[in-house]
Scaffold this motif. Structure first.
Motif, short mmCIF file in Angstrom:
data_model
loop_
_atom_site.label_atom_id
_atom_site.label_comp_id
_atom_site.label_asym_id
_atom_site.label_seq_id
_atom_site.Cartn_x
_atom_site.Cartn_y
_atom_site.Cartn_z
N ILE A 179 1.02 -1.09 -0.04
CA ILE A 179 -0.06 0.12 -0.13
C ILE A 179 1.00 1.25 0.03
O ILE A 179 1.89 1.40 0.89
CB ILE A 179 -1.04 -0.01 1.42
CG1 ILE A 179 -1.86 -1.14 1.05
CG2 ILE A 179 -1.62 1.24 1.38
CD1 ILE A 179 -2.69 -1.46 2.13
N LYS A 235 -3.13 4.05 -1.86
CA LYS A 235 -3.64 3.01 -2.96
C LYS A 235 -2.87 1.75 -2.86
O LYS A 235 -1.82 1.70 -2.52
CB LYS A 235 -3.35 3.68 -4.31
CG LYS A 235 -4.50 4.43 -4.99
CD LYS A 235 -4.27 4.69 -6.11
CE LYS A 235 -4.63 3.87 -7.29
NZ LYS A 235 -6.25 3.68 -7.35
N ALA A 236 -3.46 0.53 -3.15
CA ALA A 236 -2.87 -0.71 -3.01
C ALA A 236 -2.35 -1.15 -4.46
O ALA A 236 -2.90 -0.84 -5.50
CB ALA A 236 -3.78 -1.81 -2.68
N ASP A 294 -8.62 -3.27 -4.19
CA ASP A 294 -7.98 -2.19 -3.57
C ASP A 294 -8.48 -1.80 -2.19
O ASP A 294 -7.76 -1.68 -1.41
CB ASP A 294 -8.09 -0.87 -4.66
CG ASP A 294 -7.51 0.24 -4.19
OD1 ASP A 294 -6.14 0.25 -3.91
OD2 ASP A 294 -8.32 0.99 -4.00
N ARG A 300 -6.96 -2.15 1.43
CA ARG A 300 -6.62 -1.03 2.32
C ARG A 300 -7.45 -1.07 3.46
O ARG A 300 -6.85 -0.89 4.85
CB ARG A 300 -7.06 0.13 1.45
CG ARG A 300 -5.99 0.89 0.49
CD ARG A 300 -6.35 2.24 0.09
NE ARG A 300 -7.47 1.97 -0.83
CZ ARG A 300 -8.61 2.53 -0.48
NH1 ARG A 300 -8.87 3.26 0.54
NH2 ARG A 300 -9.70 2.31 -1.64
N THR A 301 -8.62 -1.70 3.66
CA THR A 301 -9.78 -1.41 4.62
C THR A 301 -10.00 -2.98 5.14
O THR A 301 -10.54 -2.93 6.32
CB THR A 301 -11.14 -0.89 4.29
OG1 THR A 301 -11.63 -1.51 3.21
CG2 THR A 301 -10.98 0.46 3.71
#
Lengths: 459, 268, 550
Positions: free
Chosen positions: C185, C189-190, C272, C276-277
């Motif tokens: 990451i 952004k991944a 993505d 990230r989450t």
């Protein structure tokens, strides 16, 4: 119209009652002779003669008026219009004429249809008016004839009782007529089906695709009426259901009859009865809502692919439905084993468990077997659970995680919606129905035989 | 065979026998089994006749022939000739319902209808149309209760269920119910076997009074009762009528050995 | 006496030996095992019963309240024609009233979407109100109308706003990448750090096409999933972006051709977000887009939403919209069918039972009747449906889908139950009562009518109620004779009108795809079970109350 006729007949019969009673009373007062029957019986006698024949006539008339007018209608159609078309089209034509007659005209119908519709309306009018007239006259004649027989020595009570006996016999004949109606209607449609599809194919074919539209003239060419996969699916689901219901029901019965305290029995038995009283449509929804998704999730967790309408889910829920059935019949069978056999076993120092497995269950086995057979017959005739939870596509598979279809599912799916009585698809449902009827009948007869033999053994 | 009955061979002490019921050559079959063999008997008017004998001797079966209660048993057939006041009661033209109104019956166990006391008695007159008005019916009910010696006990609770009475009262209610259809004959099938001695005494007392107006036949297994209440006695044994005559004579000087054995307690 | 074999009998068995003790112990263990199985079977049955009821209640209770929005409807007098109150532009009235909550939404396209929050039955509810209360024209009235099914379900918490974008198997696949430290990451952004061999064979002429890049990216990424299809990589990577990264790299450093480079390839939006989450959500496809949630939240914060009891469940007819669908049609259809069933089966059943039990001679004929009745009790219900279809509808021409035919079929099915119950009740009346009545000169028919039938009536009624309860839950025969017609109006109900019955309504709702019909179905089942419970309690009460001990 019909309602008014019935009201009129009711009125005639009631006035017949009053007139009869009045005349009887007058006859009794006038002379010294004692009336044989109470005044009321004279009244009932007159009322019965006024009402019953007229009502019977009306019912028969109403039953046969439709077919007779249809027959007349077809006969009156221009020959060139009728000859060219086959049965299904003819039926379509007749219903078109009827809808025109009822005033529903969607497109411009052919003139001969309009004419036929007018004829149809006229005949219907004539039929209902003549019914009105004939029934009324019959009622009045019955009233007058019956009334003229009233005299002090007239045995009105015996007359009324004879009529009552006749009515009772007529009612008891309805059971026979129902069976006859089932057999005849199933057989008739089945024979029409076998006109179009060969018997051998039906019972040995492996391909069941009745939904394929079959063009006229090529009826048997389509050839997708091999019912073997359907029978297979039925047996598979019934087998799964029995595998669920038999051990649970049997163990529950053993515990309830031999181990449980009276209080526990009083609580548990009604609970099991609730299970038996739940409508099958509810079980069907339960299968779709809870059981099938749960099985699917469980299958995913252990790496199995279980179809949402798998045979397993439908069979398992059907098994739940059959638990109380098996348990109560096994309960009866175990209870029917005489106490002396128990005493004999205990007297040798057997434990309760040994008494049950070595003495009671073998002795009760015929009764239990009878119960299981009855349950199997239930399982193959059960409809709603499988309609909602099993598949529609006939598949010849051994895998319980895949969908299969059953006889009852096919009957319902083939007949739901509009049904043309000339389509092999519709008729196939009746052929399946006949097979189902005969299979359950045989199972029931065998089961009842076994149970009866068993009862005699200990009576 | 016809008149095998020992009537002629013994001194008849009842002077003028005025028979209400005459039975000649009566046979009763249950399917293939014969229960009554060729019975001839005369029952005198306005007197109490008792049928005695060991259990299963056919005395009740014969009693039930007299109001054709046996008709209700499908396999039962009756042959022979039974007449009441000269009228053949097995005449096919005869209405059995009328017969049963004329020949009342009281059963072994008191069997009042599960209805009110009033309704119990009013039922018979009502179905036969014996009264013209409600008032007449009320009077009739009261008269019957009075005759049965029950009126005083139940006057205030005519609308209470008849099943709530004591056993003896119930049986007297059944007698009242029987006389409500104005019968000529009353048949009593062991009417006191389910009652205690006090209730029995009351019923016997009642029978004594009723005999003034009715011809009464009582079936009993108690010889003391037969001796107490009846004027004439018929002794049945194995479906045959063994002896029939004046009660005193039967009990003191029976002409048949079997009768003697029975009344002295050798069997039964 | 001196028989040598008597030694076998006289020899003592040592009950206290270890072997004997063990044996006894084992036997008791077997006994306990059997008991355990029994308890297990009973517990399992009761558990299943409990699961059945609780799952119905859990899904069904939400149908007993409806999410409604309050509309302030100004009834301007000029909108209505006094003689044709039903013909005003109610669609417009409802729309205007609803849009007053959202003065800021002006574009027609948005308004069209916005109005979808309100049930499409709202105009009819307003119409019915006006027709019933013409005196309110000229005033402003607050009318509660349901919101459409997705928002109803949303407000009740049955369905979520966002659902997982990715299936479990996809997430598992992605987690494999994460475990291998492929996913990085950077700057919010991944990326997937992928080794790509820039194959000179793929770009022989120096002209790099998209397909060439695809092939290289695919090859590089496929190394992580030797067994997976190329679908996996296509889904996880943002495809075009990835090829662009590669193209840029090649164009920037032409020297890398023939070498392996590690590139940071961007991921597809769902992956993505997942990277990230830890979870990836999309708007529930039952809704249009996120804007609808904003609007709906505005309604909630404005206090316009309430959840009153769903009387409509009992007063409305069927509908294609779950928030409007009710059971009134089904209840009336079931009522008429049961009425016909009762009127036919009760007298016929009693007459048959009395005849067989009291009057019939024992012969072949009555045996035949008895055998028939016993068999009818075991005939599958669907066969009765076939009978009704072939005989009543096809041969006799009675109307399809009509409660009359339904009742007739149900009556044939109920007959055996009533006959059996009546015969049992008649048998229960002691012969002494019959003798007493016969003794005072009642005829056999009078004995029946005056004594035996009245005394057995509680038993007969109990059996009849149980039979009718069974008939009420019967579905299959009604389906075959077409009593599953879609009837959106409760006017014009009758014996010969097309109708629906309670169980067939359940069946048809269970078949409907809208989410709201799941809870509606459960609720309908609860109503059906409620009726069955009432009927059974009535039957038990009758039996207890009037049961006679003779």
């Amino acid at each position: 119209m019909v309602v008014y006729l019935f009201l009129l007949l009711l009125a005639i019969a009631s006035s017949g009652f009053l007139l009869g009673r009045f005349k009887a009373r007058a006859a009794g007062v006038g002379q010294d002779v004692k009336m044989h029957s109470l005044d009321g019986y004279h009244g009932w006698f007159v009322a019965a003669w006024a009402g019953i024949p007229a009502v019977l006539l009306t019912l028969l008339w109403l039953l046969f008026q439709g077919p007779v007018i249809d027959w007349l209608l077809v006969g009156s159609l221009p020959a060139n219009k009728v000859q060219a078309i086959d049965g299904g089209k003819l039926q379509l034509l007749v219903s078109q004429i009827k809808s025109v007659a009822a005033g529903n005209i969607f497109s411009q119908p052919e003139p001969f249809v309009v004419e036929a519709a007018e004829r149809y309306n006229r005949w219907k009018d004539i039929a209902s008016w003549s019914l009105f007239a004939v029934a009324t006259v019959l009622a009045l004649v019955g009233l007058l004839v019956a009334r003229s027989r009233i005299s002090p020595r007239f045995r009105a009570r015996n007359g009324v009782e004879t009529i009552m006996s006749g009515l009772m016999i007529a009612c008891s004949v309805i059971a026979i007529l129902t069976t006859l109606g089932i057999v005849v209607s199933l057989l008739y449609e089945t024979l029409r089906f076998f006109d179009r599809v060969s018997v051998v194919e039906f019972f040995t074919g492996l391909n069941w695709e009745p939904q394929i539209p079959i063009r006229e003239g090529q009826v048997t060419a389509g050839g997708a009426f091999g019912a073997l996969p359907v029978f297979w699916g039925t047996m598979m689901i019934a087998l799964i259901a029995m595998l669920v219901a038999t051990p649970i029901g049997l163990f529950a019965a053993v515990y309830l009859t031999e181990y449980a305290s009276a209080r526990l029995r009083d609580v548990v038995k009604p609970l099991l009865e609730i299970l038996a009283g739940i409508p099958t449509v509810v079980y069907g929804f339960f299968a779709v809502l809870t059981v099938a998704p749960a099985m699917r999730t469980f299958g995913e967790a252990i790496g199995l692919n279980i179809a949402p309408n798998s045979a397993l889910a439908a069979g398992a829920v059907m098994g739940i439905m059959l638990i109380p059935f098996i348990s109560s019949l096994s309960d009866d069978a175990i209870n029917a084993v005489p106490q002396s056999l128990r005493d004999g076993s205990y007297g040798l120092g057997a434990t309760k468990g040994e008494t049950i497995t070595k003495v009671l269950l073998p002795a009760a086995l015929p009764g239990i077997m009878g119960g299981i057979l009855l349950a199997v017959s239930r399982a193959i005739g059960e409809t709603m659970i499988v309609v909602m939870a099993a598949g529609i596509i006939a598949a010849l598979t051994l895998n319980p995680f895949e969908p299969v279809t059953t006889v009852t599912v096919q009957i319902v799916t083939l007949l739901i919606g509009d049904s043309e009585f000339d389509n092999p698809k519709t008729l196939a449902a009746f052929a399946l129905g006949l097979v189902l009827f005969l299979a359950t009948l045989v199972l029931n007869v065998i089961a009842l035989r076994i149970v009866q033999k068993y009862r005699e053994q200990y009576d | 065979m016809e008149h095998q009955v020992v009537e002629g061979s013994k001194p008849v002490t009842v002077p003028a026998l005025d028979p209400t019921i005459t039975a000649r050559g009566v046979n009763v079959f249950y399917g293939d089994k014969q229960a009554i063999f060729d019975v001839d008997v005369d029952v005198p008017r306005n007197a109490i006749t008792s049928f005695i004998g060991p259990s299963g001797c056919g005395k009740s079966t014969f009693l039930r022939c007299i109001n054709r209660m046996n008709d209700t048993i499908p396999i039962c057939t009756v042959t022979g000739d039974i007449r009441i006041d000269g009228e053949d009661i097995y005449d096919p033209r005869l209405d059995v319902v009328e017969l049963r109104a004329r020949v009342g019956m009281v059963f072994q166990k008191p069997n009042p209808f599960p209805k009110s006391i009033y309704e119990n008695i009013a039922y018979g007159p009502r179905i036969h149309g014996l009264t013209r008005s409600k008032k007449e019916l009320d009077e009739l009910v009261e008269k019957c209760l009075e005759k049965a010696g029950l009126l005083k006990e139940v006057k205030d609770r005519m609308n209470e269920p008849g099943t709530g009475l004591s056993g003896g009262q119930q049986q007297r209610l059944c007698i009242a119910r029987a006389i409500a259809t104005r019968p000529e004959v009353i048949l009593m099938d062991e009417p006191c076997s389910a009652l205690d001695p006090i209730a029995t005494a009351k019923v016997e007392e009642l029978m004594e009074e009723l005999k003034e107006n009715y011809t009464i036949i009582i079936v009993t297994h108690s010889m003391q009762q037969a001796a107490r209440v009846s004027q004439r006695t018929a002794f049945f044994h194995l479906g045959k009528l063994v002896e029939n005559g004046d009660t005193r004579q039967i009990f003191t000087n029976p002409s048949d050995k079997r009768t003697q054995d029975y009344i002295t307690g050798r069997f039964g | 006496m001196t028989d040598t074999q008597s030694g076998l009998l006289s020899s003592q068995h040592d009950w206290s030996s270890a072997a004997a003790r063990k044996r006894v112990k084992r036997r008791y263990a077997a006994d306990r095992r059997l008991q355990f199985y029994g308890i297990g079977a009973i517990a399992l049955s009761i558990l299943l019963l409990g699961v059945l009821f609780s799952s119905l209640m859990f899904t069904g209770y939400v149908a007993f309240y409806t999410t409604k929005v309050a509309l302030e409807v100004p009834f301007a007098a000029d909108q209505f024609d006094k003689d044709k109150l039903g013909d005003a532009n109610y669609r417009g009235i409802a729309k205007t009233a609803f849009l007053t909550y959202f003065p800021e939404v002006t574009s027609r396209a948005e308004q069209r979407n916005l109005v979808k929050i309100m049930s499409s039955g709202a105009p009819y509810i307003i119409r019915d109100f006006v027709v019933a209360n013409p005196d309110r024209i000229g005033s402003t009235v607050t009318i509660q109308v349901p919101v459409s099914d997705p928002f109803d379900q949303l407000y009740k918490g049955v369905i979520p706003r966002y659902i997982d974008a990715l299936g479990q198997d996809r997430i598992a696949l992605f987690e494999k990448l994460q475990r291998r430290n492929v996913i990085k990451i950077e700057g919010g952004k991944a990326f997937a750090a992928t080794d790509i061999f820039v194959n000179p064979a793929e770009i022989p002429d120096g002209d790099i096409t998209k397909a060439d890049l695809h092939g290289m990216v695919r090859e590089g990424f496929a190394a992580y999933y030797p067994k997976q299809t190329s679908r996996a990589y296509q889904e996880i990577l943002a495809e075009d972006a990835s090829t662009q990264v590669l193209r840029a790299k090649i164009e920037a450093e032409p020297g890398i051709v023939g070498k392996t480079v590690t590139l940071m390839l961007p991921l597809a939006p769902a992956y993505d977000e997942l990277a990230r989450t830890g979870a990836s959500k999309i708007v529930n496809p039952r809704f249009g887009d996120k804007a609808e949630f904003v609007w709906f939240d505005k309604l909630i914060s404005a206090g316009a939403i309430s959840t009153p009891f769903t009387w409509e469940l009992f007063t409305n007819a069927d509908s294609r919209y779950p928030e409007l669908a009710g059971l009134a049609g089904a209840l009336s259809g079931s009522f008429f069918a049961l009425l016909v069933c009762f009127l036919l089966s009760f007298p016929i059943g009693i007459a048959t039972a009395v005849y067989l039990e009291e009057f019939a001679p024992k012969n072949k004929w009555t045996d035949l009747v008895e055998v028939n009745i016993n068999n009818l009790a075991a005939v599958p219900s669907v066969v009765f449906g076939l009978l009704g279809l072939a005989l009543f509808i096809n041969t006799f021409g009675l109307p399809r889908s009509a409660p009359l035919v339904g009742g007739m079929v149900l009556a044939l099915m109920t007959l055996p139950t009533i006959i059996v119950a009546t015969r049992a009740a008649l048998k229960g009346v002691p012969p002494s009562i019959r003798e007493a009545a016969l003794g005072v000169g009642a005829s056999k028919h009078q004995v029946m009518l005056h004594h035996v039938i009245p005394l057995s009536l509680p038993g007969i009624l109990t059996g009849t109620i149980i039979g009718l309860a069974q008939a009420l839950g019967e579905t299959a025969p009604l389906l075959l004779i077409g009593m599953n017609a879609f009837i959106p109006s409760i006017e014009n109900m009758g014996l010969t009108q097309p109708a629906m019955a309670l169980p067939t309504q359940i069946f048809s709702w269970a078949d409907s795809p809208e989410r709201g019909f799941v809870s509606r179905t459960s609720a309908a089942i609860m109503v059906l079970l409620g009726f069955l419970v009432i009927m059974n309690i009535l039957a038990v009460y009758l039996r207890r109350k009037f049961e006679r001990k003779w």
